[in-house]
Design a protein around this motif. Sequence first.
Motif: not given
Length: 77
Positions: A62-77
Amino acid sequence: MRSDEMPYWNHMNAGWGLPALLLSVLLAVTLVVLVAVLLRGSRARPEDKALRILDERFARGEIDQEEYERRRAALLE
Protein backbone atom coordinates in the motif's frame (compact mmCIF):
# COMPACT_ATOMS: atom_id res chain seq x y z
CA MET A 1 2.96 -25.51 81.33
CA ARG A 2 4.90 -28.71 80.99
CA SER A 3 6.00 -29.97 77.58
CA ASP A 4 3.97 -33.17 77.95
CA GLU A 5 0.82 -31.03 78.25
CA MET A 6 1.37 -29.52 74.80
CA PRO A 7 0.44 -32.31 72.38
CA TYR A 8 1.95 -30.77 69.23
CA TRP A 9 5.19 -29.59 70.72
CA ASN A 10 8.29 -31.66 70.15
CA HIS A 11 11.89 -30.90 69.47
CA MET A 12 11.81 -32.16 65.88
CA ASN A 13 10.00 -29.13 64.48
CA ALA A 14 11.15 -26.50 66.96
CA GLY A 15 12.35 -23.37 65.23
CA TRP A 16 10.71 -23.90 61.81
CA GLY A 17 7.83 -21.51 62.43
CA LEU A 18 9.58 -18.28 61.44
CA PRO A 19 11.54 -19.69 58.46
CA ALA A 20 8.38 -21.34 57.12
CA LEU A 21 6.46 -18.07 57.49
CA LEU A 22 9.20 -16.11 55.72
CA LEU A 23 9.36 -18.67 52.92
CA SER A 24 5.59 -18.46 52.46
CA VAL A 25 5.68 -14.66 52.32
CA LEU A 26 8.57 -14.76 49.83
CA LEU A 27 6.64 -17.21 47.65
CA ALA A 28 3.50 -15.04 47.73
CA VAL A 29 5.45 -11.86 46.86
CA THR A 30 7.21 -13.65 44.00
CA LEU A 31 3.90 -14.84 42.63
CA VAL A 32 2.37 -11.35 42.78
CA VAL A 33 5.40 -9.80 41.05
CA LEU A 34 5.37 -12.47 38.34
CA VAL A 35 1.68 -11.91 37.61
CA ALA A 36 2.21 -8.13 37.50
CA VAL A 37 5.13 -8.44 35.07
CA LEU A 38 3.20 -10.79 32.80
CA LEU A 39 0.14 -8.55 32.74
CA ARG A 40 2.16 -5.41 32.09
CA GLY A 41 4.09 -7.09 29.28
CA SER A 42 0.92 -8.12 27.48
CA ARG A 43 -0.24 -4.54 26.94
CA ALA A 44 1.01 -3.14 23.66
CA ARG A 45 2.08 0.49 23.60
CA PRO A 46 0.37 2.74 21.00
CA GLU A 47 3.69 3.19 19.21
CA ASP A 48 4.00 -0.58 18.80
CA LYS A 49 0.53 -0.78 17.30
CA ALA A 50 1.26 2.06 14.87
CA LEU A 51 4.52 0.43 13.78
CA ARG A 52 2.77 -2.90 13.31
CA ILE A 53 0.11 -1.28 11.11
CA LEU A 54 2.81 0.53 9.13
CA ASP A 55 4.71 -2.74 8.63
CA GLU A 56 1.52 -4.44 7.44
CA ARG A 57 0.75 -1.64 4.96
CA PHE A 58 4.28 -1.84 3.57
CA ALA A 59 4.07 -5.63 3.31
CA ARG A 60 0.78 -5.38 1.39
CA GLY A 61 2.31 -2.86 -1.01
CA GLU A 62 0.00 0.00 0.00
CA ILE A 63 2.97 2.32 0.54
CA ASP A 64 6.41 2.42 -1.07
CA GLN A 65 9.73 2.12 0.74
CA GLU A 66 10.36 5.89 0.84
CA GLU A 67 7.03 6.60 2.51
CA TYR A 68 7.50 3.63 4.83
CA GLU A 69 10.90 4.87 6.01
CA ARG A 70 9.65 8.47 6.41
CA ARG A 71 6.65 7.41 8.50
CA ARG A 72 8.71 4.94 10.53
CA ALA A 73 11.25 7.65 11.38
CA ALA A 74 8.42 9.97 12.43
CA LEU A 75 6.94 7.30 14.72
CA LEU A 76 10.28 6.51 16.33
CA GLU A 77 11.10 10.15 17.17
